[in-house]
Scaffold this active site. Structure first.
Site, short mmCIF file in Angstrom:
data_model
loop_
_atom_site.label_atom_id
_atom_site.label_comp_id
_atom_site.label_asym_id
_atom_site.label_seq_id
_atom_site.Cartn_x
_atom_site.Cartn_y
_atom_site.Cartn_z
N SER A 170 0.85 -1.19 0.00
CA SER A 170 0.00 0.00 0.00
C SER A 170 0.89 1.24 0.00
O SER A 170 2.09 1.15 0.29
CB SER A 170 -0.89 0.00 1.25
OG SER A 170 -0.06 0.16 2.40
N VAL A 181 -5.18 -10.43 1.37
CA VAL A 181 -5.20 -10.67 2.81
C VAL A 181 -4.13 -9.81 3.48
O VAL A 181 -2.96 -9.86 3.12
CB VAL A 181 -4.91 -12.17 3.12
CG1 VAL A 181 -4.89 -12.40 4.63
CG2 VAL A 181 -5.94 -13.07 2.46
N HIS A 239 -12.36 -3.89 4.21
CA HIS A 239 -11.00 -4.00 4.76
C HIS A 239 -11.09 -4.02 6.29
O HIS A 239 -12.01 -3.44 6.86
CB HIS A 239 -10.15 -2.80 4.33
CG HIS A 239 -9.86 -2.78 2.86
ND1 HIS A 239 -10.20 -1.73 2.05
CD2 HIS A 239 -9.25 -3.68 2.07
CE1 HIS A 239 -9.80 -1.98 0.81
NE2 HIS A 239 -9.23 -3.17 0.79
N ASP A 281 -0.76 -1.77 -3.94
CA ASP A 281 -2.14 -1.98 -3.48
C ASP A 281 -2.80 -0.61 -3.28
O ASP A 281 -2.28 0.23 -2.54
CB ASP A 281 -2.07 -2.75 -2.14
CG ASP A 281 -3.42 -3.28 -1.70
OD1 ASP A 281 -4.31 -3.45 -2.56
OD2 ASP A 281 -3.58 -3.53 -0.49
N HIS A 282 -3.92 -0.40 -3.92
CA HIS A 282 -4.68 0.86 -3.79
C HIS A 282 -3.84 2.11 -4.09
O HIS A 282 -3.82 3.06 -3.29
CB HIS A 282 -5.31 1.00 -2.39
CG HIS A 282 -6.35 -0.03 -2.12
ND1 HIS A 282 -7.63 0.06 -2.63
CD2 HIS A 282 -6.30 -1.18 -1.41
CE1 HIS A 282 -8.32 -1.01 -2.24
NE2 HIS A 282 -7.53 -1.78 -1.51
N ASP A 329 -6.51 2.83 -7.72
CA ASP A 329 -7.82 2.89 -7.06
C ASP A 329 -8.37 4.31 -7.17
O ASP A 329 -8.11 5.16 -6.32
CB ASP A 329 -7.69 2.46 -5.59
CG ASP A 329 -9.02 2.55 -4.86
OD1 ASP A 329 -10.03 2.90 -5.52
OD2 ASP A 329 -9.06 2.28 -3.65
P1 13P Z 1 -8.11 -7.34 4.78
O1 13P Z 1 -8.07 -6.09 5.59
O2 13P Z 1 -9.44 -8.03 4.90
O3 13P Z 1 -7.00 -8.27 5.06
O4 13P Z 1 -8.01 -6.92 3.25
C1 13P Z 1 -6.80 -6.59 2.67
C2 13P Z 1 -6.96 -5.97 1.35
O5 13P Z 1 -7.99 -6.07 0.72
C3 13P Z 1 -5.82 -5.22 0.81
O6 13P Z 1 -6.12 -4.56 -0.37
#
Ligand code: 13P
Length: 288
Positions: A56, A237, A186, A91-92, A113
């Site tokens: 992230s 995850v 999340h 991520d995002h 995102d």
């Molecule tokens: P969790 O917070 O459910 O582990 O999700 C992680 C996620 O979707 C990261 O993009």
């Protein structure tokens, strides 16, 4: 496959294509530091499965930046003789600039995102990222609707994606995977997760690209299986890894109040983290 030299990292296209075809999912595990990265790579190598390492923006900042992370991941792959396919993924990513920075640093995949924007704006920003990323063979994931909950101090109200929005996003951008918000959140769930499997299956039947499920922590096993049946090929995850690792570490510090060696303190969460990784890989029925 021996990953050496500069081609140690791959994009997610081949691994997710195989997953969609074979009705299983590839895990996306978020990384936060060197130790987590090492544990995840070692466990996935032992299980002989591909893995997506998610970073992230907050985690990237925490670890020093995208260049530091690429260097760390490539170094670990080489030193640990990791031969499984490894995808290094943003991520995002919140903007074109973030995604570009990661790509320029050697990331092989990005999620843009722009789901907080109106659909047309989301398409515009996402397309800009796709046009840049695809020049370098970097895969792109995008989100539509809003995945709820809190991650990296960003909190969102959940709104489910519609089929029409998904079709418009895919056709208007050429993305490689789509994360349609369909009820997952999340962080920890309050109550039972309520996923719209009917719409998930419909989106999967309509689109040819793999579906991504965010908020993969805390979803009961049968619902994870159902999501895979409905076309989900990548499951993210983060929270369950954080929880398992912190739990073990807290226990260790409680039992040994004199501990001060950081390697012992941080390393006390190794088994819990690796066990959690294995649990998810088995649940997702990941293959190579
Ligand atoms: P969790 O917070 O459910 O582990 O999700 C992680 C996620 O979707 C990261 O993009």
């Amino acid at each position: 496959m021996i990953n050496l030299g500069d081609n140690m990292l791959v994009n997610f296209n081949e691994m997710l294509g195989k997953a969609k075809e074979g009705h299983y999912a590839v895990p996306h595990f978020n990384i936060n530091n060197l130790e987590w990265t090492k544990y995840i790579l070692e466990k996935c190598q032992e299980l002989d499965v591909p893995v997506i390492l998610g970073v992230s923006e907050g985690a990237a900042k925490y670890m020093g930046g995208f260049d530091a992370i690429t260097g760390m991941v490539k170094g670990l792959i080489k030193d640990l003789e990791i031969t499984i396919p490894v995808c290094l993924h943003v991520d995002h990513g919140q903007s074109f600039e973030t995604c570009k920075k990661a790509i320029d640093a050697g990331f092989t995949s990005v999620m843009i995102d722009a789901s907080k924007l109106e659909l047309e704006e989301n398409i515009k920003v996402t397309k800009e990222v796709v046009d840049y990323a695809h020049q370098f063979g970097v895969s792109v994931e995008a989100e539509v609707g809003h995945i709820g909950g809190t991650e990296d101090n960003i909190t969102a109200e959940e709104t489910n994606a519609t089929l029409a929005e998904c079709v418009a996003l895919v056709n208007g951008t050429g993305i490689d995977a789509i994360a349609p918000a369909l009820g997952s959140v999340h962080g920890f769930y309050k109550g039972e997760p309520n996923l719209d499997f009917e719409r998930m299956a419909l989106i999967n039947q309509t689109l040819s690209i793999p579906l991504v499920l965010h908020g993969g922590s805390g979803i009961p096993d049968d619902k994870i299986q159902k999501a895979i049946e409905c076309g989900t090929s990548k499951i993210n995850v983060n929270t369950e890894l954080q929880d398992a690792w912190t739990h073990a570490l807290r226990q260790f510090l409680k039992e040994d109040e004199k501990a001060y060696d950081p390697r012992k303190v941080i390393g006390s969460g190794e088994k819990a983290l690796k066990d959690k990784v294995e649990e998810k890989v088995r649940l997702f029925r990941t293959q190579k």
